[in-house]
Design a protein around this motif. Structure first.
Motif, PDB file in Angstrom:
ATOM      1  N   GLY A  59       0.797   7.927   6.244  1.00  0.00           N
ATOM      2  CA  GLY A  59       1.663   7.882   7.406  1.00  0.00           C
ATOM      3  C   GLY A  59       1.623   6.506   8.048  1.00  0.00           C
ATOM      4  N   LEU A  60       2.696   6.171   8.745  1.00  0.00           N
ATOM      5  CA  LEU A  60       2.838   4.872   9.391  1.00  0.00           C
ATOM      6  C   LEU A  60       3.124   5.077  10.872  1.00  0.00           C
ATOM      7  N   ILE A  61       2.310   4.451  11.723  1.00  0.00           N
ATOM      8  CA  ILE A  61       2.575   4.415  13.156  1.00  0.00           C
ATOM      9  C   ILE A  61       2.837   2.959  13.496  1.00  0.00           C
ATOM     10  N   ILE A 109       7.187   8.731   3.422  1.00  0.00           N
ATOM     11  CA  ILE A 109       5.998   8.965   4.234  1.00  0.00           C
ATOM     12  C   ILE A 109       6.432   9.087   5.688  1.00  0.00           C
ATOM     13  N   PRO A 110       5.736   9.896   6.471  1.00  0.00           N
ATOM     14  CA  PRO A 110       6.104  10.015   7.877  1.00  0.00           C
ATOM     15  C   PRO A 110       5.913   8.679   8.586  1.00  0.00           C
ATOM     16  N   MET A 111       6.877   8.340   9.445  1.00  0.00           N
ATOM     17  CA  MET A 111       6.871   7.053  10.133  1.00  0.00           C
ATOM     18  C   MET A 111       7.199   7.304  11.611  1.00  0.00           C
ATOM     19  N   ALA A 112       6.276   6.906  12.484  1.00  0.00           N
ATOM     20  CA  ALA A 112       6.489   7.027  13.927  1.00  0.00           C
ATOM     21  C   ALA A 112       6.706   5.640  14.490  1.00  0.00           C
ATOM     22  N   LEU A 163       0.832  -1.209   0.000  1.00  0.00           N
ATOM     23  CA  LEU A 163       0.000   0.000   0.000  1.00  0.00           C
ATOM     24  C   LEU A 163       0.864   1.255   0.000  1.00  0.00           C
ATOM     25  N   ILE A 164       1.978   1.204   0.732  1.00  0.00           N
ATOM     26  CA  ILE A 164       2.906   2.339   0.727  1.00  0.00           C
ATOM     27  C   ILE A 164       3.463   2.534  -0.679  1.00  0.00           C
ATOM     28  N   ALA A 165       3.901   1.442  -1.324  1.00  0.00           N
ATOM     29  CA  ALA A 165       4.488   1.531  -2.669  1.00  0.00           C
ATOM     30  C   ALA A 165       3.468   2.030  -3.691  1.00  0.00           C
ATOM     31  N   ARG A 206      12.000   0.384   5.256  1.00  0.00           N
ATOM     32  CA  ARG A 206      12.714   0.837   4.069  1.00  0.00           C
ATOM     33  C   ARG A 206      11.731   1.475   3.071  1.00  0.00           C
ATOM     34  N   LEU A 207      10.573   0.850   2.875  1.00  0.00           N
ATOM     35  CA  LEU A 207       9.577   1.401   1.949  1.00  0.00           C
ATOM     36  C   LEU A 207       9.058   2.760   2.427  1.00  0.00           C
ATOM     37  N   ALA A 208       8.840   2.894   3.727  1.00  0.00           N
ATOM     38  CA  ALA A 208       8.393   4.183   4.253  1.00  0.00           C
ATOM     39  C   ALA A 208       9.437   5.266   3.992  1.00  0.00           C
TER      40      ALA A 208
END
Length: 139
Positions: free
Chosen positions: A84-86, A113-116, A76-78, A106-108
């Motif tokens: 965003g990813l939490i 995309i912002p990644m927490a 879905l990210i690709a 790595r994909l994030a």
């Protein structure tokens, strides 16, 4: 504002390692007003735990992380479908599917995309999305 001008909901992916699932459920509960205005994708068990507390969320649980859920979210990210990813990571417990987790991170990074990865950065990510939404409403 007519329907064609309505703002698109932010799309977030929520994941938590086993030892962090309770923390993520509590985090969602504390920020339920924000998450109620988002479309959510989760790995299977995490999503089930969140839905047990908050049945009305727009939440799509995918497969469990070790069974391919991390890769599904990576896909879905690709495809540009995640904003965003939490991911509440447990750094103290060995993970047999660690390579899947690294691939997801790595994909994030690749797709910017912002990644927490913990509560503190998740707070910042949510604040940023809320400020963007307020700015679009006031524009």
């Amino acid at each position: 504002m007519d329907k064609s001008e309505e703002l698109r909901k932010p799309v977030l992916a929520l994941i938590a390692h086993d030892q962090k699932k309770d923390d993520l459920v509590m985090f969602v509960s504390r920020h339920i007003a924000h998450f109620s205005n988002c479309q959510l994708f989760t790995t299977g068990t995490t999503g089930s735990r969140i839905l047990a507390e908050h049945k009305n969320l727009d939440l799509m649980p995918l497969k469990s992380g070790p069974l391919g859920g991390d890769q599904q979210i990576g896909g879905l990210i690709a495809e540009g479908k995640i904003d965003g990813l939490i991911f509440f990571v447990d750094p103290l417990t060995p993970m047999p599917h660690d390579v899947d987790v690294k691939a997801l991170m790595r994909l994030a990074i690749v797709y910017d995309i912002p990644m927490a990865l913990n509560r503190s950065t998740a707070e910042i990510l949510l604040t940023n999305f809320a400020e963007q939404a307020d700015g679009e409403l006031n524009a």
